[in-house]
Design a protein around this motif. Structure first.
Motif, short mmCIF file in Angstrom:
data_model
loop_
_atom_site.label_atom_id
_atom_site.label_comp_id
_atom_site.label_asym_id
_atom_site.label_seq_id
_atom_site.Cartn_x
_atom_site.Cartn_y
_atom_site.Cartn_z
N LYS A 287 6.65 3.86 -5.42
CA LYS A 287 6.06 3.25 -6.61
C LYS A 287 6.28 4.15 -7.81
CE LYS A 287 2.66 0.26 -4.40
NZ LYS A 287 1.22 -0.05 -4.22
N ASP A 288 6.71 3.54 -8.91
CA ASP A 288 7.00 4.32 -10.11
C ASP A 288 5.74 4.53 -10.94
OD1 ASP A 288 6.51 1.96 -11.48
OD2 ASP A 288 8.61 1.58 -11.98
N ASP A 289 5.90 5.10 -12.12
CA ASP A 289 4.75 5.42 -12.97
C ASP A 289 3.93 4.19 -13.34
OD1 ASP A 289 5.37 8.15 -13.07
OD2 ASP A 289 6.82 7.82 -14.67
N ASP A 290 4.54 3.01 -13.32
CA ASP A 290 3.84 1.78 -13.66
C ASP A 290 3.26 1.08 -12.43
OD1 ASP A 290 4.49 2.06 -16.39
OD2 ASP A 290 6.48 1.18 -16.02
N GLY A 291 3.44 1.70 -11.28
CA GLY A 291 2.94 1.09 -10.04
C GLY A 291 3.88 0.05 -9.46
N ALA A 292 5.08 -0.09 -10.02
CA ALA A 292 6.05 -1.06 -9.52
C ALA A 292 6.83 -0.48 -8.35
CB ALA A 292 7.01 -1.47 -10.63
N LEU A 293 7.11 -1.30 -7.36
CA LEU A 293 7.89 -0.85 -6.21
C LEU A 293 9.35 -0.72 -6.62
CD1 LEU A 293 7.61 -0.18 -3.20
CD2 LEU A 293 8.16 -2.57 -2.71
N GLY B 155 0.79 -1.23 0.00
CA GLY B 155 0.00 0.00 0.00
C GLY B 155 0.82 1.27 0.00
N ILE B 156 2.13 1.17 -0.20
CA ILE B 156 2.99 2.36 -0.20
C ILE B 156 2.44 3.43 -1.14
CG2 ILE B 156 5.23 3.17 -1.08
CD1 ILE B 156 6.54 0.85 0.34
N GLU B 157 2.36 4.65 -0.62
CA GLU B 157 1.81 5.76 -1.39
C GLU B 157 2.87 6.70 -1.96
OE1 GLU B 157 -1.21 7.79 0.81
OE2 GLU B 157 -2.26 5.95 1.35
N THR B 158 4.08 6.62 -1.44
CA THR B 158 5.15 7.47 -1.98
C THR B 158 5.34 7.16 -3.46
OG1 THR B 158 6.24 7.55 0.17
CG2 THR B 158 7.57 8.12 -1.76
N ARG B 159 5.39 8.23 -4.26
CA ARG B 159 5.46 8.06 -5.71
C ARG B 159 6.77 8.60 -6.28
NH1 ARG B 159 2.20 4.97 -4.72
NH2 ARG B 159 0.08 4.69 -5.53
#
Length: 393
Positions: free
Chosen positions: A184-190, A149-153
């Motif tokens: 999480k990057d632009d693709d939602g990958a950690l 659930g990490i929200e940092t982008r």
């Protein structure tokens, strides 16, 4: 079988025989550091909420950073040695153990596990030599154990990334030279990014008013559009590699629980031996001996558990279930040991002058961080039953 062989304190299962001579020698070097440097002033540092930063150079000279990392100036002494150092420091000053665990184990291991050869060469030698201090930013205010659930982008921006978000309970970050931030990057990958301390928009503030971990400085971090170059993204940070890097976190927490427990056990046995009530030393009473035996059994099983999981980590066979089980067992049993020790100390177990009172409070932190007891039980429960109870829809 020799029934007359004497029991050795809190090592009833002879876990000492599972250690190599080099591991025992390194632990003794740290014990000497404790006696000569860490123990004096430890109580006052805890009361003042002060980290022993002045002792870090002396700790660095022991050459114990990066036991689980080969090359790049790291000690390469092994994961069991990492645990022994963390436990030995925790016996006296939990703040120093926390510093070592974060910088000397986890931050180094994260870059070693997730970085490219060029990235390892850039950061690891200075970290191993203590010229650069590391921190690890995973936990968030609204997402503790739920790393999914990490929200940092981290948004791609020209030649690098812009990081935005918040982290909490990040040890060392207010004094570190670099912090490894998971986002999480632009693709939602950690993904993991190395953020230098003076980067614009990076703010790390120590958490005030703690009832435990007083000689450690976990921080709140705010990332306000922090720019990092593309080569600060640890390119190995994908799926299984990230899970593997996280696996090293929980064994260190288990070792720290062990260290707090041993420190309290040794202190309380000495105290009870010297204190007389009703004409006899307290250790002569049946009820007291029963409680001492309980502590000894709990600590003895923790010792074997810690060595076993760290050996598995060294041999690349540690699973997340083993790591969770070790953390759950040691944190739970350590909490029980500290409760018994504090009770046996009576009123003196409530004052910071005695190590038992300080460790009693610090153990509550260990019981909570790196995954609570409940979270560890769900990881184990899923492995045993095949059903995940983390998300119910």
């Amino acid at each position: 079988m020799n029934d007359d062989a004497p029991a050795t304190g809190s090592d009833l299962f002879d876990s000492e025989s599972l250690l190599t001579p080099e591991e025992r020698a390194t632990r003794e070097r740290v014990a000497r550091f404790n006696r000569e440097h860490a123990a004096p002033g430890a109580a006052q540092r805890w009361v003042d909420g002060r980290m022993a930063l002045d002792l870090v150079p002396e700790l660095t000279r022991l050459g114990v950073y990066g036991g689980g990392v080969e090359g790049y100036g790291c000690s390469g002494l092994g994961d069991v040695t990492d645990g022994l150092v963390a436990a030995e420091l925790a016996k006296v000053d939990f703040g120093l153990s926390a510093f070592f665990g974060i910088h000397g184990v986890l931050a180094l291991r994260a870059i070693s596990s997730l970085g490219t050869p060029e990235q390892k060469s850039r950061w690891l030698p200075d970290m191993a030599a203590g010229r650069s201090i590391g921190a690890l930013g995973i936990t968030e205010p609204d997402h503790g154990s739920d790393t999914a659930g990490i929200e940092t982008r981290a948004r791609r921006n020209g030649t690098g990334y812009r990081l935005s978000g918040r982290k909490r309970w990040v040890g060392n970050a207010s004094v570190s030279d670099l912090t490894i931030v998971f986002a999480k990057d632009d693709d939602g990958a950690l993904a993991a990014f190395v953020v230098p301390k003076d980067t614009e928009g990076f703010h790390a503030t120590p958490i005030e008013g703690k009832i435990g971990m007083r000689s450690s400085w976990p921080t709140d971090i705010v990332l306000d559009e922090v720019f990092v170059p593309a080569d600060h993204r640890l390119d190995g940070a994908e799926g299984p590699q990230i899970a593997g890097a996280f696996n090293a976190v929980r064994p260190i927490a288990a070792w720290q629980a062990l260290g707090l427990s041993i420190g309290a056990f040794e202190a309380v046995v000495e105290y009870l031996t010297e204190r007389e009530q009703f004409g006899s030393p307290l250790t002569a009473f049946q009820l007291v001996q029963h409680r001492i035996a309980e502590m000894a059994i709990l600590i003895s099983s923790m010792r074997v558990t810690c060595i076993q999981v760290s050996r598995a980590l060294e041999e690349d066979r540690l699973t997340h279930v083993m790591a969770s089980a070790a953390k759950m067992l040691c944190a739970r049993q350590g909490r029980e040991v500290l409760a018994i020790a504090r009770d046996l100390m009576g009123g003196n177990g409530l004052v910071a002058e005695h190590v038992v009172g300080r460790h009693f409070a610090d153990m509550e932190a260990v019981f909570t961080y790196d995954g609570t007891d409940h979270i560890q039980s769900l990881i184990i429960g899923k492995a045993v039953t095949g059903h995940s109870a983390f998300r119910r829809h």
